[in-house]
Design an enzyme around this catalytic site. Structure first.
Site, PDB file in Angstrom:
ATOM      1  N   HIS A  63       0.990  -1.150  -0.093  1.00 33.15           N
ATOM      2  CA  HIS A  63       0.092  -0.073  -0.006  1.00 33.15           C
ATOM      3  C   HIS A  63       0.934   1.188  -0.071  1.00 33.15           C
ATOM      4  O   HIS A  63       0.523   2.182   0.618  1.00 33.15           O
ATOM      5  CB  HIS A  63      -0.877   0.017   1.064  1.00 33.15           C
ATOM      6  N   ASN A  87     -10.246  -3.377   2.331  1.00 31.13           N
ATOM      7  CA  ASN A  87      -9.992  -3.286   0.942  1.00 31.13           C
ATOM      8  C   ASN A  87     -11.196  -2.893   0.021  1.00 31.13           C
ATOM      9  O   ASN A  87     -12.417  -3.080   0.936  1.00 31.13           O
ATOM     10  CB  ASN A  87      -9.476  -4.617   0.298  1.00 31.13           C
ATOM     11  N   TYR A 137       1.178  -5.411  11.230  1.00 29.76           N
ATOM     12  CA  TYR A 137       0.772  -3.932  11.038  1.00 29.76           C
ATOM     13  C   TYR A 137       1.573  -3.166  12.097  1.00 29.76           C
ATOM     14  O   TYR A 137       2.298  -2.113  11.702  1.00 29.76           O
ATOM     15  CB  TYR A 137      -0.706  -3.419  11.100  1.00 29.76           C
TER      16      TYR A 137
END
Length: 557
Positions: free
Chosen positions: A65, A138, A351
């Site tokens: 991303h 998403n 993350y």
């Protein structure tokens, strides 16, 4: 395009200063020398500081991303979900909190065009009055994988070849080599090669949790959910030809479009829905609720509206507010929990780990990430504190508060009994955890019985999951086949095939190119034949079992 800030600001109030905040009276572009025309002086802090900062201006781009843009706005609860959860933001209609949103492509580097064919990230940071909650979505309701360790390998195939340094836009052989060997991706790439693969606008693009989450109410009852964020303006996409043309003529097309919409007061808006499933329904569901490659049919599990989001503010500084924003699916508020989806479980760790690498251990203290509850003037119902201290870029080191559970100045806690919550707010309990925990407190029969009941249910769910690696079967073809045959129109089917052929025609390895039609033939024999015709290769239709036999059977462990 001039930013809104410059257009609306008549005078800059700042005084030029060095990085330690001292005003600098000389020309900002000047340099100290040992006399006119002499060598530079190392004592020139303004010059040394400026050059050193420039050398470190680029933080590592996101591994995934990397290319994206975003904006700010607000979330508003329109319909209560208090029957399903005690989560504070989902109790009373009219509840509002600020949001920051980032849209992105998945595989491309930071400099790639906005209109490449790829799924889009759709991440939302809700700055609630009891802490931050991140929804890391998403723009498709499913994904390529359902085995967590496959993720890094899949992303590697979207990046540059380690030898040729060519990316998949030039030679996608490694991408298709991966797709062919991991055919559970069929559902996702059916979406990706359709119109949703190149969204016309982030303002008119849906977002989906994909993963299953759990809502918990004050009776300790579980409801499984999937979250849908649907653009009020609908969802449309560019054709393959249009996307490629814009990639050359306007590579920041979506970024510019979003900024200009907000600057003109044409604020993007979205409506939030949940699909709900009881534990019994989860046990009887045809597919595993932990399978990220599957959707929940809307006829069986209809959408229930609960909120809306409006984006009404552009970033003043892109780096501070968009590049440094850090989302994690682990950032949840009480009353919402992750499911056992193995990909989600791995993301809960991954993350935050990548944020610590990219932004530092104190990434949560950056203004765009900092929860409102750490600000004593925020108006939140309590002030947050913890025992984390120091490290690089510690912006708020929490003053003189003890960095352990002190008996002299103990930190407060909140109740963990949802029955005591009022409108999603837990009461504060002073000195709750001060003292010694006796063993009898952890041996209560009620605790053990509750755990046994939960385990009995979850074991039924796990039976539809997998121990080592997921296996592929005809069951995995049902949903992408229905999407292609029943949802994609006849005209769009032509564009769909054209997009596949356009992408796969660049494959440099003949045997991989010849496998591509067989992969699509699992969905529909005629589709496989059309793809083969477009690629100029021979085609033999294979069933799922024949495909597996032909490709080779790999052991599960």
């Amino acid at each position: 395009m001039v930013s809104e800030y410059i257009q609306n600001t008549k005078k800059d109030p700042a005084v030029y200063s060095t990085s330690n905040g001292v005003p600098y009276a000389n020309h900002p572009y000047g340099a100290q020398t040992a006399g006119p025309g002499g060598p530079l002086l190392l004592q020139d802090f303004n010059l040394m500081d400026d050059i050193s900062h420039f050398d470190h201006e680029r933080i590592p781009e996101r591994v995934v991303h990397a290319k994206g843009g975003g904006a700010h706005g607000y979330f508003e609860l329109t319909d209560s979900l208090s029957d399903l959860t005690y989560a504070r933001p989902l109790q009373s209609p009219g509840y509002k909190c600020p949001v920051s949103v980032r849209f992105s492509t998945v595989g491309g580097e930071r400099g790639t065009p906005d209109t490449i064919r790829d799924p889009r990230g759709f991440s939302i940071k809700l700055k609630t009055d009891i802490g931050n909650m991140d929804w890391v979505f998403n723009n498709t309701p499913i994904f390529f994988i359902r085995d967590p360790i496959k993720f890094s390998k899949f992303i590697h195939t979207q990046k540059r070849d380690p030898s040729t340094n060519l990316n998949q836009l030039t030679d996608p052989y490694h991408t298709w080599d991966y797709f062919i060997q991991n055919p559970e991706c069929l559902h996702q790439i059916t979406y990706m090669f359709g119109k949703r693969g190149i969204p016309k606008s982030w303002a008119e693009m849906h977002g989906y949790s994909g993963h299953t989450f759990k809502l918990i109410n004050d009776k300790d009852e579980i409801t499984y959910i999937q979250i849908h964020c649907l653009a009020d303006g609908g969802f449309d996409g560019f054709s393959d030809k249009e996307g490629k043309e814009l990639a050359g003529s306007s590579p920041e097309y979506n970024t510019k479009d979003l900024y200009e919409r907000i600057a003109a007061g044409n604020y993007p808006s979205y409506s939030f829905y949940v699909q709900t499933m009881t534990p019994k329904q989860a046990e009887e569901f045809r597919y595993s609720i932990n399978d990220l490659t599957k959707v929940w049919p809307h006829k069986e599990f209809p959408l229930r509206k609960f909120g809306r989001m409006v984006l009404d503010k552009n970033p003043v500084n892109y780096h501070d507010e968009i590049e440094q924003i850090a989302f994690s699916p682990a950032h949840l508020v009480p009353g919402i929990e992750p499911s056992n989806d193995p990909v989600l479980q791995s993301r809960l760790y991954s993350y935050s780990d990548t944020h610590r690498h990219r932004l530092g251990a104190n990434y949560q203290q950056l203004p765009v990430n900092k929860p409102r509850t750490f600000d004593s003037n925020s108006g939140c119902p309590f002030l947050a504190g913890n025992f984390q201290r120091e490290g690089i870029a510690s912006i708020d080191n929490q003053g003189s508060r003890p960095n352990y559970l002190s008996s002299l100045l103990p930190i407060n806690s909140v109740s963990n009994d949802p029955k005591s919550y009022k409108n999603g707010l837990p009461p504060v309990e002073e000195k709750k955890y001060l003292g010694v925990v006796p063993k009898r407190s952890t041996d209560k029969y009620e605790i053990l019985q509750k755990e046994r009941n939960l385990k009995a249910h979850e074991e039924k769910i796990w039976l539809k999951s997998y121990d080592y690696i997921s296996g592929f079967s005809e069951l995995d073809v049902e949903q992408p086949r229905a999407l292609y045959k029943n949802i994609i129109s006849k005209q769009d089917k032509g564009d769909f095939i054209e997009a596949i052929v356009g992408h796969a025609s660049k494959i440099s390895v003949p045997q991989i190119k010849e496998r591509v039609p067989q992969l699509w033939g699992l969905i529909d024999g005629d589709l496989g034949s059309e793809v083969a015709k477009g690629l100029g290769v021979s085609y033999k239709h294979l069933t799922v079992d024949e495909y597996i036999e032909d490709l080779g059977i790999a052991p599960a462990n």
